[in-house]
Write an enzyme that holds these catalytic residues in place. Structure first.
Site, PDB file in Angstrom:
ATOM      1  N   CYS A   1      -7.503  -0.266  -6.841  1.00  0.00           N
ATOM      2  CA  CYS A   1      -6.482   0.768  -6.698  1.00  0.00           C
ATOM      3  C   CYS A   1      -6.793   1.966  -7.592  1.00  0.00           C
ATOM      4  O   CYS A   1      -6.693   3.120  -7.172  1.00  0.00           O
ATOM      5  CB  CYS A   1      -5.102   0.206  -7.020  1.00  0.00           C
ATOM      6  SG  CYS A   1      -3.749   1.359  -6.707  1.00  0.00           S
TER       7      CYS A   1
ATOM      8  N   CYS B   1       1.484  -5.020  -7.130  1.00  0.00           N
ATOM      9  CA  CYS B   1       2.599  -4.303  -6.510  1.00  0.00           C
ATOM     10  C   CYS B   1       3.003  -4.865  -5.154  1.00  0.00           C
ATOM     11  O   CYS B   1       4.183  -4.853  -4.801  1.00  0.00           O
ATOM     12  CB  CYS B   1       2.281  -2.816  -6.399  1.00  0.00           C
ATOM     13  SG  CYS B   1       0.855  -2.418  -5.372  1.00  0.00           S
TER      14      CYS B   1
END
Length: 365
Positions: free
Chosen positions: A106, A202
Site C-alpha cells: 500500500c 484496513c
C-alpha cells in the site's frame, strides 16, 4: 510545480494531522487529501470507529482538521487500483502458501506512486505523510533513516522508496516522540488528538483474513493433510489460507507437545507441522529488491537485517549475485523466516534497501 506547495496525506489519525499542522506552521501552501481505498463499512462489515484506517469517520476527522488549518481538502478514490494491486495480490499470496505484507504494498503502490501523480496535477512539489522516519542527504544521495522514536519507527515498510521520491517527500514526525505528537494535537484542539492508532489491516478489521479471502473469491479452500518432516500424516487442516509460518494457535488438533506450522505446500495441499526448534534457520533468499541508493554497497557486505516489522535488526552477511537477488546468512538462527514478508537491511539507522523473502534455507537446494 511549486516547491512551497505540499500535498498532505491525511488518514484521519493524529500523526498525519500533526504533520499537516507542522507543514502549515512552517509556511508551506498545503493541500490536504485522503485516499479512499475501499468501503470498509460495507465490504468487511466494519463498524465505524474501529482500529483501522479508511472509515467514514476517518475521512470526516481528516476533513475537520484540514478545514481547521485553512487548507483545501480532497478525497481521492483509488479503490479500483487498491483492489487490483493490494487485495488481489493479498489473496493470491495466501492461495500460494505465502504470507504477504499489504501495508508495504500500500505504501509502495498507493501512498506514494498515486500521491506523486496527484501532487503533479495539483502543482505540488512535495508529498507529506505522518510516517515516523527521517530523510537526510549523505554523499550526494538521499538516505532513509529510522525515526528518533524507535518504538514508532516505520522505516521497515518504506524500503521501496526511490531517490526521486525521497527528494520530494517530507516526514515532519521523524524527529519527534509519539508523546510529543499527541501533545501538539491536544494543544491545537484537534478532534482526533486522543484517537487510537490504527492496528489492523484496513480491509481485515477483525483479523479474520481467511474469511475475507473466501468472501472476495467466493471459493471454498479444501482441507488437506497435516504432515511431519518425515511425511507422516498428523491430521487434517482447514485449507491452506488459514495458516502462516510459525503459527501455533488455531490448528484444530491437539498434540502431546506444542506443534507449529513450519511449511505450507500448496501443490500438495499440505501443512507441515514441527517443533519450535524446527522453525529456526540462518539463511534466506529475497527478491524484488530495492536499493535506496540505487545500487547495493558491494557484492558482499555486513549489515543488520530484520524479517518482520517489530523485530530488532540482526547481524547478517548479505551477498548480491548477478541476478539481482539477495542471499542473507544471519549470525544467529532466526525464528519463522516467512516467504512473502520483507527482509530489510540497515547500516546503523540508515535503510540500505529491502525485498520480498522468496524462500528459506531448507528449500535453497
Amino acid at each position: 510545480m511549486s516547491a512551497d506547495r505540499a500535498l498532505i496525506a491525511m488518514s484521519g489519525g493524529v500523526d498525519s494531522s500533526v504533520a499537516a499542522y507542522l507543514m502549515s506552521a512552517a509556511g508551506y501552501d498545503c493541500v490536504g487529501c485522503t485516499m479512499k481505498l475501499h468501503n470498509s463499512e460495507t465490504e468487511a462489515g466494519q463498524e465505524p470507529g474501529g482500529h483501522t484506517c479508511c472509515s467514514l469517520r476517518d475521512v470526516e476527522d481528516a476533513r475537520t482538521v484540514a478545514y481547521r488549518l485553512g487548507m483545501p481538502y480532497h478525497v481521492f478514490n483509488f479503490s479500483e487500483d487498491f483492489d487490483e494491486k493490494i487485495i488481489q495480490k493479498f489473496i493470491r499470496s495466501y492461495e500460494n502458501g505465502v504470507t504477504p505484507n499489504p501495508c508495504i504494498d500500500c505504501n509502495r503502490y498507493m501512498k506514494f506512486d498515486k500521491l506523486f501523480d496527484r501532487a503533479e496535477i495539483l502543482d505540488c512539489d512535495l508529498v507529506v505523510t505522518g510516517h515516523y522516519v527521517r530523510v537526510e542527504k549523505q554523499d550526494g544521495k538521499n538516505v532513509l533513516k529510522k525515526a528518533v522514536d524507535e518504538t514508532k519507527d516505520q522505516s521497515y515498510v518504506l524500503y521501496s522508496m526511490t531517490q526521486y521520491q525521497l527528494a520530494h517527500v517530507r516526514f515532519p514526525l521523524g524527529e519527534l516522540k509519539k508523546s510529543e505528537v499527541r501533545e501538539i494535537a491536544l494543544k491545537q484542539g484537534f478532534v482526533n488528538a486522543e484517537k487510537p492508532d490504527s492496528q489492523d489491516i484496513c480491509f481485515v478489521p477483525d483479523g479474520d483474513y481467511a474469511a475475507v479471502i473466501e468472501k472476495y473469491t467466493g471459493k471454498h479452500y479444501p482441507p488437506g493433510n497435516y504432515v511431519d518432516s518425515l511425511g507422516n500424516i498428523m491430521g487434517q487442516h482447514s485449507g491452506i489460507i488459514h495458516y502462516t509460518i510459525g503459527q501455533r494457535k488455531g490448528l484444530g488438533i491437539a498434540f502431546g507437545s506444542p506443534r507449529f506450522v513450519c511449511d505450507i505446500r500448496p501443490k500438495e495441499n499440505e501443512v507441515l507441522l514441527g517443533t519450535n526448534e524446527e522453525l529456526f534457520e540462518r539463511e534466506l533468499i529475497a527478491g524484488d529488491f530495492n536499493w535506496i541508493a540505487g545500487e547495493p554497497p558491494s557484492e558482499s557486505f555486513r549489515c543488520r537485517a530484520k524479517i518482520r516489522y517489530r523485530q530488532q535488526e540482526q547481524w547478517a552477511q548479505a551477498t548480491v549475485p548477478e541476478d539481482g537477488i539477495v542471499r542473507l546468512v544471519f549470525d544467529e538462527p532466526q525464528r519463522a523466516i516467512t516467504p512473502g514478508q520483507a527482509a530489510v537491511l540497515y547500516d546503523g539507522d540508515v535503510v540500505l534497501g529491502g525485498g520480498t523473502i522468496l524462500r528459506r534455507a531448507h528449500s535453497l537446494k
